[in-house]
Design a protein around this motif. Sequence first.
Motif, PDB file in Angstrom:
ATOM      1  N   THR A 251       0.826  -1.208   0.000  1.00 54.33           N
ATOM      2  CA  THR A 251       0.000   0.000   0.000  1.00 54.33           C
ATOM      3  C   THR A 251       0.855   1.251   0.000  1.00 54.33           C
ATOM      4  O   THR A 251       0.572   2.214  -0.721  1.00 54.33           O
ATOM      5  N   ILE A 252       1.923   1.243   0.792  1.00 51.19           N
ATOM      6  CA  ILE A 252       2.774   2.432   0.887  1.00 51.19           C
ATOM      7  C   ILE A 252       3.410   2.764  -0.460  1.00 51.19           C
ATOM      8  O   ILE A 252       3.531   3.934  -0.834  1.00 51.19           O
ATOM      9  N   PHE A 253       3.790   1.738  -1.225  1.00 52.79           N
ATOM     10  CA  PHE A 253       4.382   1.951  -2.544  1.00 52.79           C
ATOM     11  C   PHE A 253       3.366   2.589  -3.485  1.00 52.79           C
ATOM     12  O   PHE A 253       3.664   3.564  -4.186  1.00 52.79           O
ATOM     13  N   LYS A 254       2.159   2.054  -3.504  1.00 50.63           N
ATOM     14  CA  LYS A 254       1.127   2.573  -4.396  1.00 50.63           C
ATOM     15  C   LYS A 254       0.747   4.011  -4.054  1.00 50.63           C
ATOM     16  O   LYS A 254       0.536   4.840  -4.938  1.00 50.63           O
ATOM     17  N   GLN A 255       0.693   4.312  -2.761  1.00 48.02           N
ATOM     18  CA  GLN A 255       0.337   5.665  -2.330  1.00 48.02           C
ATOM     19  C   GLN A 255       1.401   6.677  -2.747  1.00 48.02           C
ATOM     20  O   GLN A 255       1.076   7.761  -3.264  1.00 48.02           O
ATOM     21  N   MET A 256       2.676   6.334  -2.525  1.00 48.03           N
ATOM     22  CA  MET A 256       3.751   7.255  -2.893  1.00 48.03           C
ATOM     23  C   MET A 256       3.822   7.431  -4.407  1.00 48.03           C
ATOM     24  O   MET A 256       4.030   8.534  -4.903  1.00 48.03           O
ATOM     25  N   LEU A 257       3.673   6.338  -5.123  1.00 47.67           N
ATOM     26  CA  LEU A 257       3.741   6.408  -6.584  1.00 47.67           C
ATOM     27  C   LEU A 257       2.624   7.289  -7.130  1.00 47.67           C
ATOM     28  O   LEU A 257       2.840   8.101  -8.041  1.00 47.67           O
ATOM     29  N   THR A 258       1.424   7.144  -6.570  1.00 43.84           N
ATOM     30  CA  THR A 258       0.294   7.957  -7.010  1.00 43.84           C
ATOM     31  C   THR A 258       0.534   9.432  -6.732  1.00 43.84           C
ATOM     32  O   THR A 258       0.255  10.299  -7.569  1.00 43.84           O
ATOM     33  N   THR A 259       1.077   9.730  -5.544  1.00 41.11           N
ATOM     34  CA  THR A 259       1.337  11.123  -5.171  1.00 41.11           C
ATOM     35  C   THR A 259       2.414  11.740  -6.049  1.00 41.11           C
ATOM     36  O   THR A 259       2.263  12.865  -6.551  1.00 41.11           O
TER      37      THR A 259
END
Length: 370
Positions: free
Chosen positions: A281-289
């Motif tokens: 989840t942390i990877f997807k959130q940072m990538l999206t941001t």
Amino acid sequence: MAKDNVMAKDSGLAKETCDQVFEKISKNDIEGLRTLLADLRDKPDFHDEHGMSPLQHAAYKGNKQICQMLIDQGADVNAGKYEQGYTALHFAALSGNSELCAILLAAGAKSHATNSIGRTASQMAAFVGNHDCVAVINNFMPKSEVEYLTVPHGLETEPQLPPLLATPLHNLIMQVNVHPIRVALNLHKVLLDNLDVTKKALHTLCEKEMKKGQGSSEVLAFKLHYLACVVGEVAKHRQADKQNDVVTAFAKTCLNPSRGEEYVEQFIRDCVREFPFRDCTIFKQMLTTLAKRDTSPPGVVVISNAINGQRGFSDGSSQCVTCGQEKVIRKCSKCRAVQYCDRECQRLHWFVHKKECNRETTNSNQNGVK
């Protein structure tokens, strides 16, 4: 009455003794509690009618001295029968005492334990705005995890990490400030002398963290990956700048007025993209941001928020201009216009600031300011 009997039966102590312990904790009577505990042969893991242990009560009040006394007496940091599922660490996080959170974690508190609504201690601390507690919990790793690498296992003939590096590496991992320059400044000399080994050890710890299963922390795993990336980037400056030591060379690249900001931003974006556990989840959130280039905050802010938790608005006025350390009070003695956390940060930033400093000083003198 039935609950009281169960409490006394479970503990093997008289109800009166149990009540006295809870009363001393409620009144923050440290000396009175010390006397009681001196006469108490059993571990203080009994519970009140709500299922709360003495340690949970002390954590709820944020009293780290009493918590330490109970831990020294043998209290189980993960014990408790509170119906809402809050652990001592949950209560400490809600109290806002980050030092107490660190004490409980060092004593073996499980940071991944959730309450009845599925929230960890870190998440509850974030909910009430106790950001320092969030940072302490999210950045914690038992030293035993690092020390595990100092002993050969299986078919290994040599350890993955020389024992001399265990303590400085653990100290590096536990640091909260994740600004690249601060990470580089926190590299102990023995780590600087063994950058390749340090990088490999961090990657190994990252992989081990993700393989833990239920007790794993995506946040800690990403931090370990990020630290390995910074160490690798610092290592690239060993031959690139022979006039400066490796940390100074790296810091000057990051602070370069013409391309430093772009360099740091690209480095962080590359670091996020290279995180091998892409389902996190942390990877997807940072990538999206970070994908929103026009509106996303700087990469340093993105990873800091991911690791240390989202924070309210900050104007950055009390941050070190070199490493982003918060709540600093040291200022440039000449112009008083910029702030640093120490002399080393001021030294590193001087090649950037000296021209601006001269202008600030000249303007002040012209306006009659001394």
